[in-house]
Scaffold this motif. Structure first.
Motif, PDB file in Angstrom:
ATOM      1  N   GLY A 255       0.785  -1.223   0.000  1.00  0.00           N
ATOM      2  CA  GLY A 255       0.000   0.000   0.000  1.00  0.00           C
ATOM      3  C   GLY A 255       0.815   1.271   0.000  1.00  0.00           C
ATOM      4  N   LEU A 256       2.101   1.179   0.336  1.00  0.00           N
ATOM      5  CA  LEU A 256       2.946   2.369   0.363  1.00  0.00           C
ATOM      6  C   LEU A 256       3.807   2.509  -0.879  1.00  0.00           C
ATOM      7  N   SER A 257       3.747   1.547  -1.767  1.00  0.00           N
ATOM      8  CA  SER A 257       4.635   1.563  -2.920  1.00  0.00           C
ATOM      9  C   SER A 257       4.467   2.830  -3.748  1.00  0.00           C
ATOM     10  N   GLU A 258       3.259   3.123  -4.172  1.00  0.00           N
ATOM     11  CA  GLU A 258       3.037   4.297  -5.015  1.00  0.00           C
ATOM     12  C   GLU A 258       3.266   5.604  -4.270  1.00  0.00           C
ATOM     13  N   PRO A 259       2.742   5.777  -3.034  1.00  0.00           N
ATOM     14  CA  PRO A 259       3.036   7.028  -2.321  1.00  0.00           C
ATOM     15  C   PRO A 259       4.528   7.267  -2.101  1.00  0.00           C
ATOM     16  N   LEU A 260       5.288   6.203  -1.813  1.00  0.00           N
ATOM     17  CA  LEU A 260       6.714   6.374  -1.566  1.00  0.00           C
ATOM     18  C   LEU A 260       7.464   6.685  -2.859  1.00  0.00           C
ATOM     19  N   LEU A 261       7.065   6.032  -3.955  1.00  0.00           N
ATOM     20  CA  LEU A 261       7.676   6.354  -5.246  1.00  0.00           C
ATOM     21  C   LEU A 261       7.403   7.808  -5.635  1.00  0.00           C
ATOM     22  N   ALA A 262       6.187   8.260  -5.391  1.00  0.00           N
ATOM     23  CA  ALA A 262       5.855   9.657  -5.697  1.00  0.00           C
ATOM     24  C   ALA A 262       6.681  10.611  -4.839  1.00  0.00           C
ATOM     25  N   ALA A 263       6.864  10.253  -3.560  1.00  0.00           N
ATOM     26  CA  ALA A 263       7.657  11.090  -2.672  1.00  0.00           C
ATOM     27  C   ALA A 263       9.111  11.134  -3.125  1.00  0.00           C
ATOM     28  N   MET A 264       9.642  10.011  -3.581  1.00  0.00           N
ATOM     29  CA  MET A 264      11.020   9.979  -4.056  1.00  0.00           C
ATOM     30  C   MET A 264      11.177  10.803  -5.332  1.00  0.00           C
TER      31      MET A 264
END
Length: 275
Positions: A255-264
């Motif tokens: 569930g954090l994959s996309e939010p973390l990629l966006a943050a990076m």
């Protein structure tokens, strides 16, 4: 013609697990919790440390694993690389002690790691951390286990409050854009991933220069626990290349994959220099 299945896969996983447990005992004999190891230590040509335990475990596992699947090639941190692995279907990928510096200093965060690749894809993984009394195992498609009990990554879907481990410079840079709960660096990359797999933390950042042997076993464990490891832009991690070295990596519960990629991505846009 479809590729032939791996012979007696559950039996092979049990045998690999037992081999890792024995290898862990070899290393543990020279481990001193909270103190400097009793093992002889020296620096390799690149300056990274190695101990007699690393070499002993590597030798033990090469003999044991080669007997289990003789047609498999070999890739290990402590063995001179052999290019024949590039043309083999099966490859053992081994880190005899992932987290050597932790092992040397008496920290429990080190592990024996074994993966089996099939055409470059991890299909079997064991990460055994004797000082943590934790043994993670998986077969592709069979779920992930810790000490024989099924595990799953956390259900987190938002970075706010998420527990994220990684090198301090990377966490500090991310904290300029996002709110989250930083976790002390876990020196073993394999344990950084498996602790996401068992829900102890939610995500992890990995700086450049990780090797196949640091990642392959724990990557499969994380996948089978509904987590994900990817490159810094979301690209898949590729194993058994001619040079088995990776760039920035991101690991997280699903569930954090996309939010973390966006943050990076936001981080790269706002801070163009390499982190």
């Amino acid at each position: 013609m479809p590729p032939r299945p791996l012979p007696i896969a559950p039996d092979l996983l049990r045998a690999v697990r037992e081999s890792c447990l024995e290898a862990g005992e070899l290393a543990f004999d020279l481990f001193r919790p909270g103190e400097k190891t009793a093992a002889r230590t020296w620096a390799k040509s690149g300056g990274s440390p190695v101990t007699e335990a690393d070499i002993g475990v590597d030798t033990f596992l090469r003999i044991r694993l080669s007997a289990l699947l003789p047609e498999a090639a070999w890739l290990s941190e402590e063995t001179v690389d052999d290019a024949q692995r590039l043309s083999r279907r099966f490859v053992w990928v081994v880190d005899p002690i992932d987290g050597t510096r932790a092992y040397m200093s008496g920290s429990p965060d080190w592990a024996v790691c074994v993966a089996l690749l099939d055409e470059g894809e991890p299909i079997l993984g064991v990460v055994h951390a004797p000082a943590c009394e934790a043994t993670y195992t998986t077969l592709r498609g069979g779920g992930a286990q810790k000490n024989g009990i099924g595990i799953a990554a956390s259900p987190a879907t938002e970075l706010d409050g998420a527990r994220i481990a990684g090198p301090k410079p990377m966490l500090d840079a991310l904290a300029r854009f996002e709110s989250f709960q930083p976790v002390d660096k876990i020196p073993s990359l394999a344990l950084r991933l498996t602790r996401i797999a068992d829900g102890s933390i939610d995500a992890g950042l990995i700086s450049t220069d990780a090797r196949d042997w640091d990642l392959a076993a724990a990557d499969l464990i994380l996948r089978e626990a509904n987590g994900r490891l990817s490159g810094g832009s979301g690209e898949p991690v590729v194993y058994n290349r001619e040079i088995p070295i990776h760039g920035v990596l991101i690991a997280s519960c699903g569930g954090l994959s996309e939010p973390l990629l966006a943050a990076m991505q936001h981080l790269r846009d706002g801070q163009p220099q390499r982190i």
